[in-house]
Design a protein around this motif. Structure first.
Motif, PDB file in Angstrom:
ATOM      1  N   GLY A  88      44.533  27.313  40.989  1.00  0.00           N
ATOM      2  CA  GLY A  88      44.376  28.641  40.894  1.00  0.00           C
ATOM      3  C   GLY A  88      43.160  28.997  40.007  1.00  0.00           C
ATOM      4  N   ARG A  89      43.333  28.528  38.779  1.00  0.00           N
ATOM      5  CA  ARG A  89      42.232  28.888  37.689  1.00  0.00           C
ATOM      6  C   ARG A  89      40.990  28.332  38.129  1.00  0.00           C
ATOM      7  N   ASP A  90      40.838  27.321  38.627  1.00  0.00           N
ATOM      8  CA  ASP A  90      39.556  26.706  39.182  1.00  0.00           C
ATOM      9  C   ASP A  90      39.041  27.677  40.317  1.00  0.00           C
ATOM     10  N   THR A  91      39.710  27.986  41.147  1.00  0.00           N
ATOM     11  CA  THR A  91      39.390  28.611  42.360  1.00  0.00           C
ATOM     12  C   THR A  91      38.950  30.130  41.810  1.00  0.00           C
ATOM     13  N   ILE A 141      41.549  33.863  29.864  1.00  0.00           N
ATOM     14  CA  ILE A 141      41.308  33.640  28.437  1.00  0.00           C
ATOM     15  C   ILE A 141      42.428  33.812  27.354  1.00  0.00           C
ATOM     16  N   ILE A 142      43.375  34.772  27.658  1.00  0.00           N
ATOM     17  CA  ILE A 142      44.342  35.028  26.732  1.00  0.00           C
ATOM     18  C   ILE A 142      45.469  34.024  26.795  1.00  0.00           C
ATOM     19  N   SER A 150      52.372  25.762  25.652  1.00  0.00           N
ATOM     20  CA  SER A 150      51.144  24.609  25.608  1.00  0.00           C
ATOM     21  C   SER A 150      50.006  25.506  25.988  1.00  0.00           C
ATOM     22  N   VAL A 151      48.729  25.066  25.505  1.00  0.00           N
ATOM     23  CA  VAL A 151      47.596  25.648  25.797  1.00  0.00           C
ATOM     24  C   VAL A 151      47.382  25.974  27.405  1.00  0.00           C
ATOM     25  N   GLY A 312      44.388  29.237  31.427  1.00  0.00           N
ATOM     26  CA  GLY A 312      43.340  29.267  30.433  1.00  0.00           C
ATOM     27  C   GLY A 312      42.112  28.400  30.831  1.00  0.00           C
ATOM     28  N   LEU A 313      40.952  28.814  30.712  1.00  0.00           N
ATOM     29  CA  LEU A 313      39.905  28.033  30.811  1.00  0.00           C
ATOM     30  C   LEU A 313      39.480  27.221  29.863  1.00  0.00           C
TER      31      LEU A 313
END
Length: 359
Positions: A88-91, A141-142, A150-151, A312-313
């Motif tokens: 989801g993040r990568d898309t 980011i947050i 975890s991060v 998170g990126l």
């Protein structure tokens, strides 16, 4: 529909033989082509609705249709893959880079070469960016700076709260876009140009209503094959990335490419017609709705399926995102754009492509 029926008859057998690389590649390309063709069909019908509904409703229909496809594809991959925590993040990140840097950059470069300068409604672009900046910050980011998990991840409470906040902000923006401030998303020059073109006699109200219903039905019919074939494409995509040892971010790029290629072509055509406002509505609207709708969908799928969702990126990606947001704010802070802004956005886009394969 014949191809869809054939796949449902023979698909299970075809998917059972993915161990042969050439067969898996051919099957992936076939499904990719069918889904992309259907996406172009969605755009065509949405363009017809846009012509009948006018702005900003027409662009909104197109943007929401495309984002629905994106949400379906991402959800399908997440539910079919063994583990796709970053999909989801990568898309979302791929969509932001492709739209805000790739399409915007190429469009402004083409527009600058052809018209030297192009104008638009500054209030509309500012409204888009005022929503894009907090949405992307909250989503991408947050999560890197929360300490409960975890991060890059969120707790269940944070996931629910962030989903509610995201949907609420996006809903308020839609109310503004289609309600009291809809004039922000229409440019006076484009309105005048369209008014000066010869027009056909207005159709009877019942005929116009029937036409809208017909194109709506056709739009849904074009979305249907994408929904039905997305799980199969997801399985092949997951298998191929694992077999090739390709970067996981490639899956997000491919999904973003499938979804936004037709809309990107529509935006570039609009710029070639000197309709920069429509292109901005498409590009910035796509970025807004992508984050506004994909984040809740991804988090909900994660909560339901029990999968870990990493939003998170990485540091380099966060840097690119921040640069993109600052650059977009500068680009759309004046009343006119030139080819210089387009060139700068394209450089950032090429940096993003390089970092996919050489992080």
């Amino acid at each position: 529909m014949g191809k869809l029926a054939a796949f449902f008859v023979f698909g299970p057998a075809w998917l059972g033989d993915l161990g042969q690389p050439l067969w898996a590649a051919a099957l992936f390309l076939w499904l990719f082509a069918v889904i992309l063709w259907s996406a172009f069909g969605v755009v065509h019908e949405a363009e017809e609705l846009a012509h009948r509904l006018g702005e900003p409703y027409g662009t909104l229909v197109l943007t929401l249709s495309i984002v629905v496809i994106e949400v379906v594809l991402v959800s399908a991959v997440m539910l079919s893959a063994k583990a796709a925590p970053t999909l989801g993040r990568d898309t979302m990140f791929a969509v932001l880079m492709i739209v805000l840097n790739g399409i915007v950059g190429l469009g402004l470069l083409i527009g600058g070469l052809r018209y030297h300068q192009q104008s638009y409604n500054l209030k509309g672009a500012s409204a888009f960016l005022s929503v894009i900046i907090p949405l992307t910050t909250i989503a991408l980011i947050i999560p890197n700076f929360t300490t409960s998990t975890s991060v890059g991840t969120l707790t269940a409470l944070q996931s629910i709260a962030f989903s509610v906040f995201t949907v609420a902000l996006y809903a308020i923006f839609l109310a503004i876009q289609t309600g009291r401030h809809s004039s922000f998303f229409i440019h006076a020059n484009e309105t005048s140009a369209s008014a000066s073109r010869p027009t056909e006699p207005p159709a009877p109200a019942h005929a116009a209503g029937g036409s809208v219903l017909r194109h709506t039905a056709l739009l849904i019919a074009n979305i249907l094959p994408i929904v039905l074939l997305s799980k199969s494409l997801a399985g092949i995509l997951d298998h191929g990335i694992a077999a090739l040892g390709a970067p996981s971010a490639l899956g997000g790029v491919l999904i973003a490419g499938i979804v936004f290629t037709p809309e990107g072509i529509s935006a570039l055509k609009a710029i070639a017609r000197n309709e920069l406002q429509r292109a901005i509505n498409l590009c910035l609207g796509a970025a807004t709705s992508t984050v506004g709708l994909t984040v809740p969908a991804v988090l909900i799928v994660g909560l339901i399926s029990g999968q870990t969702v990493v939003l998170g990126l990485a540091p380099t990606e966060m840097t690119l995102l921040v640069v993109t947001l600052i650059l977009s704010t500068i680009t759309f802070s004046g009343l006119r754009t030139t080819m210089l802004e387009g060139a700068v956005h394209l450089v950032v886009f090429f940096v993003y492509l390089t970092l996919i394969f050489s992080p």
